[in-house]
Scaffold this motif. Structure first.
Motif, PDB file in Angstrom:
ATOM      1  N   ILE A  59      -0.611 -13.882  -8.240  1.00  0.00           N
ATOM      2  CA  ILE A  59      -0.866 -13.703  -9.561  1.00  0.00           C
ATOM      3  C   ILE A  59      -0.726 -14.823 -10.357  1.00  0.00           C
ATOM      4  CG2 ILE A  59      -0.304 -11.146  -9.118  1.00  0.00           C
ATOM      5  CD1 ILE A  59       2.376 -11.555 -10.259  1.00  0.00           C
ATOM      6  N   SER A  60      -1.313 -14.662 -11.588  1.00  0.00           N
ATOM      7  CA  SER A  60      -0.955 -15.921 -12.505  1.00  0.00           C
ATOM      8  C   SER A  60       0.593 -15.809 -12.770  1.00  0.00           C
ATOM      9  CB  SER A  60      -1.867 -15.644 -13.776  1.00  0.00           C
ATOM     10  OG  SER A  60      -1.426 -16.408 -14.719  1.00  0.00           O
ATOM     11  N   GLN A  61       1.119 -16.986 -12.710  1.00  0.00           N
ATOM     12  CA  GLN A  61       2.315 -17.492 -13.235  1.00  0.00           C
ATOM     13  C   GLN A  61       2.506 -18.215 -14.453  1.00  0.00           C
ATOM     14  OE1 GLN A  61       4.845 -16.098 -11.820  1.00  0.00           O
ATOM     15  NE2 GLN A  61       4.429 -15.284  -9.659  1.00  0.00           N
ATOM     16  N   GLY A  62       1.443 -18.475 -15.279  1.00  0.00           N
ATOM     17  CA  GLY A  62       1.473 -19.396 -16.519  1.00  0.00           C
ATOM     18  C   GLY A  62       1.313 -20.711 -16.039  1.00  0.00           C
ATOM     19  N   ASN A  63       0.816 -21.345 -17.182  1.00  0.00           N
ATOM     20  CA  ASN A  63       0.793 -22.884 -16.846  1.00  0.00           C
ATOM     21  C   ASN A  63      -0.403 -23.112 -15.956  1.00  0.00           C
ATOM     22  OD1 ASN A  63       2.015 -25.210 -18.143  1.00  0.00           O
ATOM     23  ND2 ASN A  63       2.693 -25.724 -16.157  1.00  0.00           N
ATOM     24  N   SER A  64      -1.525 -22.235 -16.151  1.00  0.00           N
ATOM     25  CA  SER A  64      -2.461 -22.344 -15.283  1.00  0.00           C
ATOM     26  C   SER A  64      -2.107 -22.417 -13.690  1.00  0.00           C
ATOM     27  CB  SER A  64      -3.322 -23.683 -15.351  1.00  0.00           C
ATOM     28  OG  SER A  64      -3.898 -23.703 -16.629  1.00  0.00           O
ATOM     29  N   CYS A  65      -1.117 -21.692 -13.169  1.00  0.00           N
ATOM     30  CA  CYS A  65      -0.752 -21.797 -11.899  1.00  0.00           C
ATOM     31  C   CYS A  65      -0.582 -20.057 -11.554  1.00  0.00           C
ATOM     32  CB  CYS A  65       0.911 -22.343 -11.805  1.00  0.00           C
ATOM     33  SG  CYS A  65       0.715 -24.089 -12.115  1.00  0.00           S
ATOM     34  N   ASP A  66      -0.825 -19.967 -10.073  1.00  0.00           N
ATOM     35  CA  ASP A  66      -0.792 -18.779  -9.468  1.00  0.00           C
ATOM     36  C   ASP A  66       0.558 -19.142  -8.592  1.00  0.00           C
ATOM     37  OD1 ASP A  66      -1.582 -19.997  -7.288  1.00  0.00           O
ATOM     38  OD2 ASP A  66      -3.664 -18.884  -7.396  1.00  0.00           O
ATOM     39  N   THR A  67       1.024 -17.918  -7.717  1.00  0.00           N
ATOM     40  CA  THR A  67       2.109 -17.782  -6.987  1.00  0.00           C
ATOM     41  C   THR A  67       2.196 -19.027  -5.999  1.00  0.00           C
ATOM     42  OG1 THR A  67       2.468 -15.621  -7.673  1.00  0.00           O
ATOM     43  CG2 THR A  67       3.688 -16.543  -5.826  1.00  0.00           C
ATOM     44  N   ARG A  68       0.755 -18.874  -5.286  1.00  0.00           N
ATOM     45  CA  ARG A  68       0.636 -19.920  -4.164  1.00  0.00           C
ATOM     46  C   ARG A  68       0.953 -21.335  -4.643  1.00  0.00           C
ATOM     47  NH1 ARG A  68      -2.011 -21.419   0.579  1.00  0.00           N
ATOM     48  NH2 ARG A  68      -3.238 -23.586   0.297  1.00  0.00           N
ATOM     49  N   SER A  86      -4.628 -27.145  -9.962  1.00  0.00           N
ATOM     50  CA  SER A  86      -5.008 -27.478  -8.536  1.00  0.00           C
ATOM     51  C   SER A  86      -4.350 -28.576  -7.916  1.00  0.00           C
ATOM     52  CB  SER A  86      -6.615 -27.793  -8.873  1.00  0.00           C
ATOM     53  OG  SER A  86      -6.580 -29.084  -9.592  1.00  0.00           O
ATOM     54  N   ILE A  87      -3.944 -28.512  -6.565  1.00  0.00           N
ATOM     55  CA  ILE A  87      -3.204 -29.229  -5.731  1.00  0.00           C
ATOM     56  C   ILE A  87      -3.962 -30.541  -5.371  1.00  0.00           C
ATOM     57  CG2 ILE A  87      -1.966 -29.650  -3.824  1.00  0.00           C
ATOM     58  CD1 ILE A  87      -0.632 -27.851  -5.979  1.00  0.00           C
ATOM     59  N   SER A  88      -3.743 -31.704  -5.834  1.00  0.00           N
ATOM     60  CA  SER A  88      -4.795 -32.746  -5.483  1.00  0.00           C
ATOM     61  C   SER A  88      -4.172 -33.607  -4.311  1.00  0.00           C
ATOM     62  CB  SER A  88      -4.984 -33.463  -6.794  1.00  0.00           C
ATOM     63  OG  SER A  88      -3.694 -33.982  -7.580  1.00  0.00           O
ATOM     64  N   GLY A  89      -2.795 -33.580  -4.110  1.00  0.00           N
ATOM     65  CA  GLY A  89      -2.075 -34.595  -3.380  1.00  0.00           C
ATOM     66  C   GLY A  89      -0.834 -33.891  -3.019  1.00  0.00           C
ATOM     67  N   GLY A  90      -0.371 -34.753  -1.764  1.00  0.00           N
ATOM     68  CA  GLY A  90       0.946 -34.338  -1.135  1.00  0.00           C
ATOM     69  C   GLY A  90       1.119 -34.189   0.111  1.00  0.00           C
ATOM     70  N   SER A  91       2.347 -33.656   0.668  1.00  0.00           N
ATOM     71  CA  SER A  91       2.391 -33.375   2.171  1.00  0.00           C
ATOM     72  C   SER A  91       3.265 -32.215   2.190  1.00  0.00           C
ATOM     73  CB  SER A  91       3.034 -34.550   2.955  1.00  0.00           C
ATOM     74  OG  SER A  91       4.159 -34.958   2.486  1.00  0.00           O
ATOM     75  N   TRP A  92       3.070 -31.442   3.345  1.00  0.00           N
ATOM     76  CA  TRP A  92       3.718 -30.056   3.529  1.00  0.00           C
ATOM     77  C   TRP A  92       4.251 -30.108   5.025  1.00  0.00           C
ATOM     78  CZ3 TRP A  92      -0.276 -30.748   0.789  1.00  0.00           C
ATOM     79  CH2 TRP A  92      -0.350 -30.272  -0.767  1.00  0.00           C
ATOM     80  N   TYR A  93       5.703 -30.017   5.031  1.00  0.00           N
ATOM     81  CA  TYR A  93       6.427 -29.828   6.535  1.00  0.00           C
ATOM     82  C   TYR A  93       6.412 -28.217   6.821  1.00  0.00           C
ATOM     83  CZ  TYR A  93       9.712 -30.153  10.285  1.00  0.00           C
ATOM     84  OH  TYR A  93      10.530 -29.789  11.336  1.00  0.00           O
ATOM     85  N   SER A  94       5.897 -27.872   7.852  1.00  0.00           N
ATOM     86  CA  SER A  94       6.047 -26.571   8.323  1.00  0.00           C
ATOM     87  C   SER A  94       7.237 -26.409   9.341  1.00  0.00           C
ATOM     88  CB  SER A  94       4.714 -26.044   9.003  1.00  0.00           C
ATOM     89  OG  SER A  94       4.914 -24.768   9.390  1.00  0.00           O
ATOM     90  N   PRO A  95       8.206 -25.795   8.778  1.00  0.00           N
ATOM     91  CA  PRO A  95       9.494 -25.635   9.499  1.00  0.00           C
ATOM     92  C   PRO A  95       9.292 -24.607  10.941  1.00  0.00           C
ATOM     93  CG  PRO A  95       9.745 -24.428   7.380  1.00  0.00           C
ATOM     94  CD  PRO A  95       8.557 -25.179   7.267  1.00  0.00           C
TER      95      PRO A  95
END
Length: 203
Positions: A59-68, A86-95
């Motif tokens: 759902i929308s969380q404000g600031n043009s962001c949703d929960t994801r 919108s996510i344009s960059g970064g990295s994610w470590y999956s534990p």
């Protein structure tokens, strides 16, 4: 509530480099054991009537962001955004499996206690608002960014059927699961409780 601190959370996360984030409010070993002992053991309820649509999520969380978006920002390193949130960059470590991803599309947001599992353990009697809060909970260890196909393999399985492949994460996973079930007053099956006891033994 989480929504009131969203702009601060987003700004701080975007500015920080090499942040290793974890879901909030993971209990200590002792507290998790106390919570597990307090859970009601019952047979799993029926899946009849279940639909993911009954748990409105991302759902929308404000600031043009949703929960994801917010979980991706929280759990990522060097996350940047484009237009809006919108996510344009970064990295994610999956534990769960130890993999690192540089495309947000390769990452799912796992509901630690799956929605269908929650339905079978008490959420079938909740209101839609209560199920929405559960599915978008940023205050408890219920949401985490992980490898997409690992999340799909997990499906709606409980810890008696599926646990992360990384043994180093078993303790944390068990504590998160217990905390969510305890916080929401959800039941556990006897097999589920035994599996959780095994996970906490790894702590």
């Amino acid at each position: 509530m989480a929504r009131s601190i969203i702009p601060v959370l987003l700004a701080a996360s975007l500015q920080a480099a090499n942040v290793v984030a974890t879901p909030p409010n993971i209990p200590s070993n002792a507290v998790a054991q106390t919570q597990l002992d307090a859970l009601t053991v019952a047979s799993a309820g029926s899946s009849s009537g279940y639909s993911r649509d009954l748990f409105p999520h991302w759902i929308s969380q404000g600031n043009s962001c949703d929960t994801r978006d917010l979980v991706l920002v929280r759990d990522g390193t060097g996350v940047t955004t484009g237009t809006g949130c919108s996510i344009s960059g970064g990295s994610w470590y999956s534990p769960y499996d130890g993999a690192t991803w540089t495309q947000a599309s390769d990452v799912d947001i796992d509901h630690v206690v799956p929605l269908a599992n929650a339905w079978r353990s008490g959420a079938s009697g909740w209101t839609t608002d209560e199920r929405e809060a559960f599915a978008n909970d940023l205050d408890n260890p219920q949401l985490i960014a992980v490898t997409d196909n690992v999340n799909q393999q997990k499906g709606d399985s409980g810890p008696e059927e599926w646990i992360p492949s990384r043994t180093a994460y078993h303790c944390t996973y068990g504590k998160m699961w217990v905390a969510v079930k305890y916080t929401y007053g959800l039941t556990v099956t006897s097999a589920e409780k035994s599996a959780l006891e095994g996970l906490l033994d790894a702590c």
